[in-house]
Design an enzyme around this catalytic site. Structure first.
Site, mmCIF file in Angstrom:
data_model
loop_
_atom_site.group_PDB
_atom_site.id
_atom_site.type_symbol
_atom_site.label_atom_id
_atom_site.label_comp_id
_atom_site.label_asym_id
_atom_site.label_seq_id
_atom_site.Cartn_x
_atom_site.Cartn_y
_atom_site.Cartn_z
ATOM 1 C CB SER A 109 64.127 79.379 63.749
ATOM 2 O OG SER A 109 64.563 78.780 62.546
ATOM 3 N N GLY A 125 66.823 72.167 69.085
ATOM 4 C CA GLY A 125 66.781 70.790 68.616
ATOM 5 C C GLY A 125 67.130 69.793 69.703
ATOM 6 C CG ASP A 149 63.241 69.223 71.981
ATOM 7 O OD1 ASP A 149 64.055 68.710 71.186
ATOM 8 O OD2 ASP A 149 62.036 69.347 71.702
ATOM 9 N NE ARG A 207 57.875 72.556 75.106
ATOM 10 C CZ ARG A 207 58.355 71.307 75.119
ATOM 11 N NH1 ARG A 207 58.846 70.772 74.004
ATOM 12 N NH2 ARG A 207 58.342 70.594 76.228
ATOM 13 C CG ASP A 250 64.265 66.623 62.315
ATOM 14 O OD1 ASP A 250 63.918 65.509 62.733
ATOM 15 O OD2 ASP A 250 64.357 67.623 63.040
ATOM 16 C CD GLU A 290 55.153 71.782 70.950
ATOM 17 O OE1 GLU A 290 56.358 72.093 70.930
ATOM 18 O OE2 GLU A 290 54.226 72.630 70.931
ATOM 19 C CD GLU A 322 63.036 60.874 67.843
ATOM 20 O OE1 GLU A 322 62.819 62.094 67.898
ATOM 21 O OE2 GLU A 322 62.492 60.054 68.616
#
Length: 565
Positions: A206, A310, A312, A277, A160, A279, A496
């Site tokens: 990453s 990126g 997802d 994950r 981002d 989150e 977004e």
């Protein structure tokens, strides 16, 4: 030292072997000096699992970001003692033992702001500073201030940030650009790589490697001094992405590196962990349970690796676009990642030369040339006429066209005739009234149709311009900017993602509600405004008609829609 001729592959092989040994040493050094904070699912064990499964919070990221008020082991011991007692209230226990993340103050922009004024006013609103954090906080400290995306994203995110930094540079905030480059260099020195975001639960992966491009951006302002200053960190990041290559046999993969049968070296996305994950804990467990024919750990790894991409999530990673549990990210060689690796090698060559190390510069150039050949051989679908990902299971290039196909053009790795075919494919299959579609598949995932994302709009615009395809590039920018402007006129927000099937509507799909802010949209919007308007007549809003037009593109009508709550 001169770069060896392409006709002598035996000497070409010696150079990468030498350079990879150096990188292996760099990687080990980074691991030895790094301090790795533990993520909350490890610190809190069964308590973390129970809280997330109880769905105490609408967003599972809330508890992942909560800060323990005392030693996690003590909290866990108290939980084990109390959990079976009559009247135990889990939510009360959490409230007593944790500090929950605060909701950010709602930003109300001044009346009458232009699009440009709104973005310029957002930079301080989105800036954070965390030189120090609480001992058990999942948030990782950074030495300099940084700009976050906005909304639920309270931390800095790797890829981002590059597009945010483009906007900061366009606004003249070179000090903020320099601060963010310094922060990412700090992460490389501390952890051996740049994590997905500055949270402990992001350390196992990453994201698309844009650090070298960030340094190159800073060099536009500071000259070669920036390249020389951050050469060690760029080398360490390259070592991270190529870790394990020295032991690979043909046809094998190790972490982020793939060695094909003919010896071609390419990269894939990978996460070092194979658990849910933190989150997105409950969602990942549900996804794994929905496909009992696959090991849960395999699904978790592929979910995490998709987050590293990126994208997802996207049909790009799935066998069945309607079933997330069929994703297999780790068996796909992505065209965008390998384009970025090519660019990293080119910038490393340039930086080495600036530092006076011509031998190392030649070695990086050799690696870049080899990767470019690999991209052209394995990541081009000649039958379809576009770049695509390579499938390690079928040993074939995939057929799906995605916006990632424009990355070889963005980094100047594409053959000229193929760039022309990409322009045709883009206009025919991806360009929509509100911008560039991510894919043409409607799966319900956020990195699929009808969503368009700012970074992909910019990559396509710049990539096509690099090869003289200015009309298609202008169409993409004009359509997307019109979408952004129409949405802003109604909502006074930048989103977004956007629904590009029309204009004036934010995107949908994904694991969380639509977020506003929004860092990379702000950055790309500023770049595009300055692209479509002449320097002598800069524009603060998107013009009512398409500038510099040689096509028949007409102004887009604003869609009638209700404001989002």
């Amino acid at each position: 030292m001169k770069s060896p001729a392409p006709s002598r592959p035996q000497k070409m092989a010696l150079i990468p072997a030498c350079i990879f040994l150096c990188f292996a040493a760099l990687s080990v050094q980074a691991e030895e000096t790094s301090v790795t904070p533990q993520p909350p699912d490890i610190l809190l064990g069964p308590l973390f699992n129970d809280v997330q499964n109880a769905k105490l919070f609408p967003d599972p990221k809330t508890f992942a970001d909560a800060v323990p008020n005392s030693y996690p082991l003590m909290i866990l011991a108290d939980y084990r003692m109390q959990q079976n007692q009559s009247g135990f209230d889990l939510r009360h226990f959490v409230n007593v033992n944790f500090t929950l993340p605060k909701e950010g103050e709602k930003y109300v922009p001044p009346e009458g702001q232009s699009l440009r004024e709104h973005i310029d006013g957002l930079w301080p609103v989105l800036t954070r500073s965390t030189e120090n954090t609480e001992k058990w906080d999942s948030l990782l400290p950074l030495p300099k201030p940084y700009v976050v995306p906005g909304g639920r994203f309270r931390e800095v995110y790797y890829w981002d940030s590059y597009f945010t930094m483009l906007g900061l540079a366009e606004s003249g905030h070179w000090d903020k650009v320099a601060d963010m480059v310094a922060n990412f260099a700090h992460e490389i020195d501390t952890y051996g790589h740049i994590p997905n975001g500055n949270r402990s639960y992001y350390l196992s992966r990453s994201q698309p490697p844009f650090f070298a491009l960030m340094v190159e951006l800073l060099a536009q302002h500071e000259g070669d001094a920036a390249l020389k200053q951050y050469l060690p960190q760029m080398q360490k990041e390259y070592a991270y992405w190529m870790d394990g290559v020295e032991n690979l046999q043909a046809g094998q993969q190790e972490k982020r590196v793939v060695k094909l049968q003919d010896g071609t070296l390419l990269n894939r996305y990978w996460d070092d962990r194979d658990t849910p994950r933190p989150e997105s804990w409950v969602e990942d467990i549900a996804t794994a349970k929905s496909n009992p024919n696959r090991p849960a750990t395999e699904i978790y790894r592929d979910l995490r690796s998709a987050a590293a991409s990126g994208w997802d999530f996207s049909s790009r990673w799935m066998d069945n676009p309607q079933q997330l549990n069929t994703l297999r990210t780790t068996s796909i060689v992505p065209v965008d990642l390998n384009s970025l690796m090519f660019k990293m090698e080119k910038i490393l060559s340039r930086a080495s030369k600036a530092a006076g190390d011509n031998a190392m510069a030649n070695q990086y150039e050799t690696l870049a040339n080899a990767r470019q050949k690999g991209i052209e051989k394995y990541l081009w679908n000649d039958q379809q006429g576009w770049y695509a990902d390579y499938d390690l299971k079928s040993h074939k290039v995939r057929n799906q066209l995605t916006a990632a196909a424009l990355f070889p053009l963005y980094v100047n790795a594409a053959a000229k005739d193929r760039a022309s075919k990409m322009a045709t494919a883009t206009k025919t299959h991806l360009l929509q009234p509100g911008g560039l579609n991510t894919t043409s598949v409607k799966s319900g995932q956020q990195w699929d149709a009808p969503n368009g994302w700012a970074p992909l709009q910019w990559v396509a615009t710049e990539g096509l311009q690099n090869y003289g395809q200015k009309e298609v590039a202008m169409d993409i920018s004009w359509h997307f900017l019109t979408n952004v402007q129409h949405t802003y006129d109604r909502e006074k927000k930048l989103m977004e993602k956007y629904d590009v099937s029309t204009t004036g509507t934010g995107g949908g799909g994904g694991e969380y509600p639509l977020q506003d802010g929004f860092g990379w949209t702000n950055g790309v919007t500023l770049k595009m405004l300055d692209l479509i308007c002449p320097k002598e007549q800069p524009c603060d809003n998107v013009p009512a008609t398409r500038p510099l037009s040689e096509s028949t593109t007409q102004p887009l009508k604003q869609k009638e829609a209700e404001p989002t709550p």
